[in-house]
Design a protein around this motif. Structure first.
Motif: not given
Length: 292
Positions: A56-73
């Motif tokens: 599921w490349p699209v779903a995985a990319s969206l999940v990674l973008s969502a998880v990246a926000v707290p990781l960046f913060a």
């Protein structure tokens, strides 16, 4: 796709599951910096999501973008700060594998949003700066460009494979056509030369058997044997010709009726020229007449 290429793809897809814990462990410095349990959990979740992108490349990319926000913060140190950028790799993966530009736009916007929110939530980062702008452009643009380049290479490889397959099909078709042409030429030679003359011999012997009267029994036996032998040879030629010719032409007579009539007339004329009285009655309207 070869088995080696499949193994390489799986190795790249599952690599973060091994590399992420190593990166987090390498970013832990006793007495100075410790990776929090929450960061560990989010980072492992990002690695799992990246592995799920195989299906599921699209779903995985969206999940990674969502998880990246707290990781960046979160406060990251050393190699642990690279974990959120799995989202950039996922964007490149979607651009390379998807044939729909809409999906690429969706994941690119999601990733750009994650970068902006992460930068905004970062207490040590400046939201508006030239360095930050360059980072955002590179962080989104480079994955998309890389993915589109890989997509183009994939399509080019597929086109080349189709061309090779088409060329191979044409080569095989040409080879089959050449062989059929050679077989047809051989069958035509059998029809025009060998079978024609053999049919003529059979007809002439048959006429001789009916024309000559009061012959020695031995001569009659010889003529009958020659007639049968020639008829068998003509039948063998017919079978060989049928084997050589195109099945579509199988219903065409090997010896044309007109040729049979011509040979009969020629045999009668030769018998009369030899001084024999020959009376012939031929129904030329007959159809389906066998050459023998």
């Amino acid at each position: 796709m070869t088995s080696h290429a499949v193994r390489v793809q799986w190795a790249l897809r599952l690599a973060p599951l091994l590399l992420v814990p190593v990166m987090l462990a390498a970013s832990t410095f006793p007495g100075r910096f410790h990776v929090s349990a929450a960061y560990w959990a989010l980072a492992i979740a990002a690695a799992v999501a990246f592995a799920a992108g195989r299906w599921w490349p699209v779903a995985a990319s969206l999940v990674l973008s969502a998880v990246a926000v707290p990781l960046f913060a979160a406060e990251a140190w050393g190699l642990s700060g690279l974990v959120p950028y799995l989202g950039a790799v996922a964007v490149a993966d979607v651009a390379a594998r998807s044939d729909r530009n809409r999906a690429v736009v969706v994941v690119a916007v999601a990733w750009l949003t994650a970068l902006l929110l992460g930068n905004w939530l970062d207490a040590y980062g400046a939201l508006w700066s030239a360095t930050n702008a360059v980072t955002l452009v590179a962080g989104v643009g480079l994955p998309i460009l890389l993915g589109l380049y890989l997509r183009g290479q994939r399509r080019l490889a597929a086109t080349l494979r189709d061309r090779v397959a088409d060329a191979e099909s044409r080569r095989l078709a040409t080879e089959v056509a050449v062989r059929a042409e050679e077989r047809t030429a051989m069958a035509r030679e059998l029809h025009d030369l060998v079978a024609h003359h053999m049919a003529s011999i059979v007809v002439r012997i048959g006429v001789a058997e009916h024309v000559f009267q009061d012959l020695d029994s031995r001569v009659v036996t010889v003529l009958a044997d020659v007639h049968d032998t020639a008829a068998d040879a003509l039948a063998d030629i017919r079978r060989l010709q049928v084997a050589l010719r195109d099945p579509i032409l199988g219903e065409i007579a090997m010896i044309e009726p007109e040729a049979v009539w011509a040979e009969i007339d020629a045999a009668v004329a030769r018998a009369r020229a030899a001084g024999f009285t020959v009376v012939s009655r031929i129904d030329r309207q007959l159809t389906g007449l066998d050459a023998i």
